[in-house]
Design a protein around this motif. Structure first.
Motif, PDB file in Angstrom:
ATOM      1  N   VAL A   4      -6.538 -23.432  18.882  1.00  0.00           N
ATOM      2  CA  VAL A   4      -7.287 -24.515  18.243  1.00  0.00           C
ATOM      3  C   VAL A   4      -7.364 -24.283  16.739  1.00  0.00           C
ATOM      4  CG1 VAL A   4      -9.572 -25.584  18.041  1.00  0.00           C
ATOM      5  CG2 VAL A   4      -8.604 -25.153  20.298  1.00  0.00           C
ATOM      6  N   ALA A   5      -7.622 -23.043  16.321  1.00  0.00           N
ATOM      7  CA  ALA A   5      -7.745 -22.743  14.893  1.00  0.00           C
ATOM      8  C   ALA A   5      -6.449 -23.019  14.138  1.00  0.00           C
ATOM      9  CB  ALA A   5      -8.162 -21.288  14.701  1.00  0.00           C
ATOM     10  N   VAL A   6      -5.322 -22.700  14.746  1.00  0.00           N
ATOM     11  CA  VAL A   6      -4.038 -22.836  14.047  1.00  0.00           C
ATOM     12  C   VAL A   6      -3.444 -24.236  14.207  1.00  0.00           C
ATOM     13  CG1 VAL A   6      -1.655 -21.989  14.011  1.00  0.00           C
ATOM     14  CG2 VAL A   6      -3.540 -20.380  14.200  1.00  0.00           C
ATOM     15  N   LEU A   7      -3.526 -24.805  15.397  1.00  0.00           N
ATOM     16  CA  LEU A   7      -2.784 -26.033  15.691  1.00  0.00           C
ATOM     17  C   LEU A   7      -3.585 -27.321  15.613  1.00  0.00           C
ATOM     18  CD1 LEU A   7      -0.760 -24.764  18.772  1.00  0.00           C
ATOM     19  CD2 LEU A   7       0.069 -25.075  16.434  1.00  0.00           C
ATOM     20  N   TYR A   8      -4.900 -27.251  15.800  1.00  0.00           N
ATOM     21  CA  TYR A   8      -5.671 -28.486  15.943  1.00  0.00           C
ATOM     22  C   TYR A   8      -5.556 -29.401  14.733  1.00  0.00           C
ATOM     23  CZ  TYR A   8      -9.432 -31.801  16.571  1.00  0.00           C
ATOM     24  OH  TYR A   8     -10.140 -32.965  16.675  1.00  0.00           O
ATOM     25  N   GLN A   9      -5.877 -28.886  13.559  1.00  0.00           N
ATOM     26  CA  GLN A   9      -5.912 -29.747  12.375  1.00  0.00           C
ATOM     27  C   GLN A   9      -4.564 -30.390  12.056  1.00  0.00           C
ATOM     28  OE1 GLN A   9      -7.660 -27.915   8.975  1.00  0.00           O
ATOM     29  NE2 GLN A   9      -8.170 -29.873   8.045  1.00  0.00           N
ATOM     30  N   PRO A  10      -3.453 -29.641  11.992  1.00  0.00           N
ATOM     31  CA  PRO A  10      -2.189 -30.312  11.663  1.00  0.00           C
ATOM     32  C   PRO A  10      -1.732 -31.288  12.753  1.00  0.00           C
ATOM     33  CG  PRO A  10      -1.819 -27.962  12.026  1.00  0.00           C
ATOM     34  CD  PRO A  10      -3.288 -28.185  12.049  1.00  0.00           C
ATOM     35  N   VAL A  11      -1.894 -30.919  14.011  1.00  0.00           N
ATOM     36  CA  VAL A  11      -1.449 -31.811  15.088  1.00  0.00           C
ATOM     37  C   VAL A  11      -2.342 -33.041  15.157  1.00  0.00           C
ATOM     38  CG1 VAL A  11      -1.100 -32.014  17.582  1.00  0.00           C
ATOM     39  CG2 VAL A  11      -0.402 -29.938  16.397  1.00  0.00           C
ATOM     40  N   TYR A  12      -3.646 -32.858  15.021  1.00  0.00           N
ATOM     41  CA  TYR A  12      -4.570 -33.998  15.060  1.00  0.00           C
ATOM     42  C   TYR A  12      -4.271 -34.969  13.913  1.00  0.00           C
ATOM     43  CZ  TYR A  12      -8.780 -36.805  14.898  1.00  0.00           C
ATOM     44  OH  TYR A  12      -9.648 -37.866  14.873  1.00  0.00           O
ATOM     45  N   TYR A  13      -4.122 -34.440  12.704  1.00  0.00           N
ATOM     46  CA  TYR A  13      -3.873 -35.328  11.568  1.00  0.00           C
ATOM     47  C   TYR A  13      -2.514 -36.014  11.673  1.00  0.00           C
ATOM     48  CZ  TYR A  13      -8.125 -33.912   9.260  1.00  0.00           C
ATOM     49  OH  TYR A  13      -9.438 -33.708   8.958  1.00  0.00           O
TER      50      TYR A  13
END
Length: 177
Positions: free
Chosen positions: A149-158
């Motif tokens: 979640v820390a590594v992938l959430y923000q770039p994938v969500y955006y």
């Protein structure tokens, strides 16, 4: 909740992604991207549709692995269902990566603990002893969930949010929180 054909297609694609990713990482005990994907799906399409994905995924996973027995399916279904339920209610306001990573870390322990009463009942294990032996695996799942979640959430969500709003494939008012 009105479900359109497009909604069903999106849910089917998301279910296929989560199933394939989990099977691809199944050779590493308790290391997976399933927590990350359920968190992402809950934030993108909502908790009700993610709950449907949880049910289909759990049944498919257990059928594929040959473990369609009640003392594995029930706790797995209950545990995975907690992600969309909790993120849609109690943790609805948690939107940041740090908060979601802490949630994913804690969920690793909750997931493991859901199995304890069922396994203790079926096999006659001492619940406390089972918990102590399972603790390293719960910790591994917690770390795996938190890091993913820390590594992938923000770039994938955006990226997915950008694609949704850019191409207006989905009704962004209903999907993106």
């Amino acid at each position: 909740m009105r479900i359109r054909i497009f909604d069903l297609v999106v849910m089917a694609i998301f279910t296929a992604i989560i199933f394939v990713v989990e099977q691809a990482l199944s050779f590493i005990p308790n290391v997976q991207l399933t927590v990350f994907l359920f968190v992402l799906y809950t934030r993108l399409i909502g908790s009700k549709k993610t709950l449907f994905i949880v049910v289909v995924h759990t049944l498919l996973d257990n059928i594929y692995m040959g473990t369609l027995i009640w003392h594995l399916v029930i706790p797995m279904m209950m545990a995975w269902s907690l992600i969309p339920i909790l993120l849609g209610t109690v943790f609805k306001k948690v939107q940041g990566v740090i908060g979601l990573s802490i949630f994913a870390f804690g969920f690793g322990f909750i997931y493991g603990m859901m199995f304890i009463p069922f396994q203790a009942y079926v096999w006659g294990y001492d619940m406390w002893l089972y918990f102590m032996y399972d603790l390293p695996f719960e910790f591994a799942m917690g770390i795996s969930g938190a890091l993913s979640v820390a590594v992938l959430y923000q770039p994938v969500y955006y990226y997915m949010n950008y694609e949704i709003s850019n191409y207006q494939l989905l009704d962004t008012k209903r999907y993106v929180s």
